[in-house]
Design a protein around this motif. Structure first.
Motif, PDB file in Angstrom:
ATOM      1  N   PHE A  45       1.099  -1.126  -0.030  1.00  0.00           N
ATOM      2  CA  PHE A  45      -0.058  -0.004  -0.014  1.00  0.00           C
ATOM      3  C   PHE A  45       0.926   1.312   0.078  1.00  0.00           C
ATOM      4  O   PHE A  45       1.853   1.414   0.701  1.00  0.00           O
ATOM      5  CB  PHE A  45      -1.018   0.192   1.221  1.00  0.00           C
ATOM      6  CG  PHE A  45      -1.728   1.252   1.524  1.00  0.00           C
ATOM      7  CD1 PHE A  45      -1.069   2.013   2.423  1.00  0.00           C
ATOM      8  CD2 PHE A  45      -2.709   1.621   0.705  1.00  0.00           C
ATOM      9  CE1 PHE A  45      -1.748   3.424   2.791  1.00  0.00           C
ATOM     10  CE2 PHE A  45      -3.085   2.721   1.089  1.00  0.00           C
ATOM     11  CZ  PHE A  45      -2.720   3.799   1.743  1.00  0.00           C
ATOM     12  N   LEU A  46       0.407   2.455  -0.912  1.00  0.00           N
ATOM     13  CA  LEU A  46       1.253   3.586  -1.049  1.00  0.00           C
ATOM     14  C   LEU A  46       0.371   4.654  -0.210  1.00  0.00           C
ATOM     15  O   LEU A  46       0.825   5.230   0.542  1.00  0.00           O
ATOM     16  CB  LEU A  46       1.729   3.732  -2.298  1.00  0.00           C
ATOM     17  CG  LEU A  46       2.465   2.927  -3.036  1.00  0.00           C
ATOM     18  CD1 LEU A  46       2.999   3.262  -4.275  1.00  0.00           C
ATOM     19  CD2 LEU A  46       4.068   2.709  -2.147  1.00  0.00           C
ATOM     20  N   ASP A  56      -4.581   9.548   2.787  1.00  0.00           N
ATOM     21  CA  ASP A  56      -3.921   8.520   3.819  1.00  0.00           C
ATOM     22  C   ASP A  56      -2.567   8.315   3.029  1.00  0.00           C
ATOM     23  O   ASP A  56      -2.650   7.237   2.123  1.00  0.00           O
ATOM     24  CB  ASP A  56      -4.860   7.326   3.994  1.00  0.00           C
ATOM     25  CG  ASP A  56      -3.896   6.407   5.241  1.00  0.00           C
ATOM     26  OD1 ASP A  56      -4.516   5.465   5.408  1.00  0.00           O
ATOM     27  OD2 ASP A  56      -2.826   6.668   5.245  1.00  0.00           O
ATOM     28  N   LYS A  57      -1.715   8.896   3.612  1.00  0.00           N
ATOM     29  CA  LYS A  57      -0.237   8.773   2.885  1.00  0.00           C
ATOM     30  C   LYS A  57       0.737   7.830   3.843  1.00  0.00           C
ATOM     31  O   LYS A  57       2.028   7.950   3.422  1.00  0.00           O
ATOM     32  CB  LYS A  57       0.455  10.232   2.916  1.00  0.00           C
ATOM     33  CG  LYS A  57      -0.497  11.117   2.251  1.00  0.00           C
ATOM     34  CD  LYS A  57       0.361  12.731   2.243  1.00  0.00           C
ATOM     35  CE  LYS A  57      -0.217  13.541   1.547  1.00  0.00           C
ATOM     36  NZ  LYS A  57       0.281  14.917   1.567  1.00  0.00           N
ATOM     37  N   SER A  62       9.069   7.077   1.166  1.00  0.00           N
ATOM     38  CA  SER A  62      10.012   8.151   1.643  1.00  0.00           C
ATOM     39  C   SER A  62       9.255   9.629   1.116  1.00  0.00           C
ATOM     40  O   SER A  62       8.328   9.466   0.278  1.00  0.00           O
ATOM     41  CB  SER A  62      11.413   8.209   0.760  1.00  0.00           C
ATOM     42  OG  SER A  62      11.079   8.366  -0.562  1.00  0.00           O
ATOM     43  N   ASP A  63       9.926  10.701   1.342  1.00  0.00           N
ATOM     44  CA  ASP A  63       9.478  11.851   0.842  1.00  0.00           C
ATOM     45  C   ASP A  63       9.412  12.214  -0.582  1.00  0.00           C
ATOM     46  O   ASP A  63       9.400  13.278  -1.245  1.00  0.00           O
ATOM     47  CB  ASP A  63       9.856  13.036   1.879  1.00  0.00           C
ATOM     48  CG  ASP A  63      11.395  13.277   1.649  1.00  0.00           C
ATOM     49  OD1 ASP A  63      11.962  13.928   2.528  1.00  0.00           O
ATOM     50  OD2 ASP A  63      12.106  12.394   0.892  1.00  0.00           O
ATOM     51  N   ARG A  64      10.355  11.385  -1.044  1.00  0.00           N
ATOM     52  CA  ARG A  64      10.298  11.333  -2.676  1.00  0.00           C
ATOM     53  C   ARG A  64       9.153  11.097  -3.456  1.00  0.00           C
ATOM     54  O   ARG A  64       8.905  11.466  -4.718  1.00  0.00           O
ATOM     55  CB  ARG A  64      11.639  10.625  -3.240  1.00  0.00           C
ATOM     56  CG  ARG A  64      12.899  10.968  -2.532  1.00  0.00           C
ATOM     57  CD  ARG A  64      14.123   9.855  -3.269  1.00  0.00           C
ATOM     58  NE  ARG A  64      13.915   8.613  -3.104  1.00  0.00           N
ATOM     59  CZ  ARG A  64      13.493   7.718  -3.911  1.00  0.00           C
ATOM     60  NH1 ARG A  64      13.018   8.078  -5.097  1.00  0.00           N
ATOM     61  NH2 ARG A  64      13.185   6.220  -3.414  1.00  0.00           N
ATOM     62  N   THR A  82      14.457   9.618  -8.812  1.00  0.00           N
ATOM     63  CA  THR A  82      14.230   7.954  -8.511  1.00  0.00           C
ATOM     64  C   THR A  82      15.334   7.280  -8.372  1.00  0.00           C
ATOM     65  O   THR A  82      16.744   7.698  -8.880  1.00  0.00           O
ATOM     66  CB  THR A  82      13.883   7.460  -9.948  1.00  0.00           C
ATOM     67  OG1 THR A  82      14.428   7.973 -10.913  1.00  0.00           O
ATOM     68  CG2 THR A  82      12.324   7.920 -10.380  1.00  0.00           C
ATOM     69  N   GLN A  83      15.321   6.206  -7.684  1.00  0.00           N
ATOM     70  CA  GLN A  83      16.460   5.270  -7.449  1.00  0.00           C
ATOM     71  C   GLN A  83      16.209   3.881  -7.947  1.00  0.00           C
ATOM     72  O   GLN A  83      14.770   3.487  -8.043  1.00  0.00           O
ATOM     73  CB  GLN A  83      16.423   4.820  -5.818  1.00  0.00           C
ATOM     74  CG  GLN A  83      16.727   6.634  -5.250  1.00  0.00           C
ATOM     75  CD  GLN A  83      18.025   7.099  -5.512  1.00  0.00           C
ATOM     76  OE1 GLN A  83      19.120   6.580  -5.228  1.00  0.00           O
ATOM     77  NE2 GLN A  83      18.108   8.420  -5.826  1.00  0.00           N
TER      78      GLN A  83
END
Lengths: 114, 111
Positions: A45-46, A56-57, A62-64, A82-83
């Motif tokens: 879930f994201l 609902d975050k 991460s904050d990216r 992006t990673q």
């Protein structure tokens, strides 16, 4: 529309670049969800939007990662800088209401970070 | 924290050979248990929702059952077109409408 539409279906990007993924839910569906599916992993879930309520975050890794939903319809998931570990299939789903109801999923965006 | 465990990870059946897939779950309070089918390159497709222990639902060759700790997806006389990954997910009172998914069972049905 007849189903949940996601674009692009595939995206290859260079490490460090920003990407935007789009989701067009079923018309009239008030709830919209983003999930991530990595190889061999369950769906993760994201973020979740319901009507005009604050999203609902809690699943964003991460904050990216950020997402918005404009006009209660189309949603955009943005990944900044992006990673390689961001490589996955990003799935969007919508449903009529919240609670114990089945979602309708889109076909996903396969993101590859090289 | 809600947990969903599916077994086996992979299952190979011959056409007509019936079997069952297992989904074990731990939740604070179950609001619903879902079964989905996922074909390669596609999003999951909703199959069933089960709400309480003892409930059963059927669709063609598939039958889902639910107890207080697990759910089974029974496949009777499968056909090659039943080949897919089957996902189990739970919606619980502790997670505010977010589904928690298992990692799935990859089913292959051969002639």
């Amino acid at each position: 529309g007849a189903g949940v539409s996601q674009s692009p279906s595939n995206k290859v990007t260079e490490k460090g670049k920003d990407v935007e993924l789009r989701c067009d839910p079923i018309s009239g569906h008030t709830a919209l969800y983003w999930y991530r599916q990595s190889l061999g992993q369950g769906l993760e879930f994201l973020i979740y939007f319901q009507g005009n309520s604050a999203p609902d975050k809690s699943g964003l890794p991460s904050d990216r990662f950020s997402a918005e939903r404009t006009g209660g319809s189309v949603s955009t998931l943005t990944i900044q800088r992006t990673q390689q570990e961001d490589s996955a299939v990003y799935l969007c789903a919508s449903s009529l209401t919240t609670g114990a109801h089945g979602y309708t999923f889109g076909s996903g965006t396969r993101l590859t970070v090289v | 924290e809600d947990q969903v465990t599916q077994s086996p990870e992979a299952l190979r059946l011959q056409e007509g050979e019936s079997s069952s897939l297992n989904c074990s779950y731990t939740v604070s309070g179950l609001r619903g248990l879902f079964w989905y089918r996922q074909d390669p390159g596609k999003g999951p497709e909703f199959l069933f929702t089960l709400y309480s222990a003892g409930e059963e639902k059927e669709k063609e060759r598939l039958k889902a059952t639910l107890t207080k700790k697990e759910s089974f997806l029974h496949i009777t006389a499968p056909k090659p077109e039943d080949s897919a990954t089957y996902l189990c997910a739970v919606d619980s009172t502790g997670t505010a409408s977010k589904l928690t998914f298992g990692t799935g069972t990859r089913l292959q049905v051969t002639l």
